[in-house]
Design a protein around this motif. Structure first.
Motif, short mmCIF file in Angstrom:
data_model
loop_
_atom_site.label_atom_id
_atom_site.label_comp_id
_atom_site.label_asym_id
_atom_site.label_seq_id
_atom_site.Cartn_x
_atom_site.Cartn_y
_atom_site.Cartn_z
N ILE A 1 72.25 9.33 37.18
CA ILE A 1 73.16 8.21 37.42
C ILE A 1 74.57 8.73 37.68
O ILE A 1 75.25 8.30 38.62
CB ILE A 1 73.15 7.22 36.24
N ARG A 2 75.02 9.70 36.88
CA ARG A 2 76.35 10.30 37.08
C ARG A 2 76.46 10.94 38.46
O ARG A 2 77.45 10.75 39.17
CB ARG A 2 76.64 11.34 35.99
N ASP A 3 75.42 11.68 38.87
CA ASP A 3 75.44 12.33 40.19
C ASP A 3 75.51 11.29 41.31
O ASP A 3 76.27 11.47 42.27
CB ASP A 3 74.19 13.19 40.38
N LEU A 4 74.75 10.20 41.19
CA LEU A 4 74.78 9.15 42.21
C LEU A 4 76.16 8.49 42.28
O LEU A 4 76.66 8.17 43.37
CB LEU A 4 73.71 8.11 41.94
N GLU A 5 76.79 8.29 41.12
CA GLU A 5 78.14 7.73 41.10
C GLU A 5 79.15 8.68 41.77
O GLU A 5 79.97 8.24 42.57
CB GLU A 5 78.60 7.44 39.67
N ASN A 6 79.03 9.97 41.47
CA ASN A 6 79.94 10.96 42.06
C ASN A 6 79.78 11.04 43.58
O ASN A 6 80.73 11.31 44.29
CB ASN A 6 79.72 12.35 41.44
#
Length: 64
Positions: free
Chosen positions: A55-60
């Motif tokens: 989720i963090r990677d997709l947000e970044n």
């Protein structure tokens, strides 16, 4: 955003969905977590460390 697939999960969100900004995450057709993107916490269900990293990677990347 719509629908994304990554790491064996399906991520679904809608621009016109109710606040707070969130994503529904499914695996094998079952809801794993409804994740609050603004407050970084689950609204329903639970997320593993792997899922939180995805989720963090997709947000970044600007995908969520």
């Amino acid at each position: 955003m719509g629908k994304l697939r990554r790491g064996g999960y399906v991520y679904i969100s809608w621009k016109s969905d109710h606040p707070p900004r969130h994503v529904h995450v499914y695996r094998n057709g079952k809801l794993v977590v409804k994740w609050d993107l603004d407050n970084k916490k689950p609204m329903m269900g639970a997320a593993s460390r792997k899922l939180l990293d995805l989720i963090r990677d997709l947000e970044n990347e600007g995908r969520l």
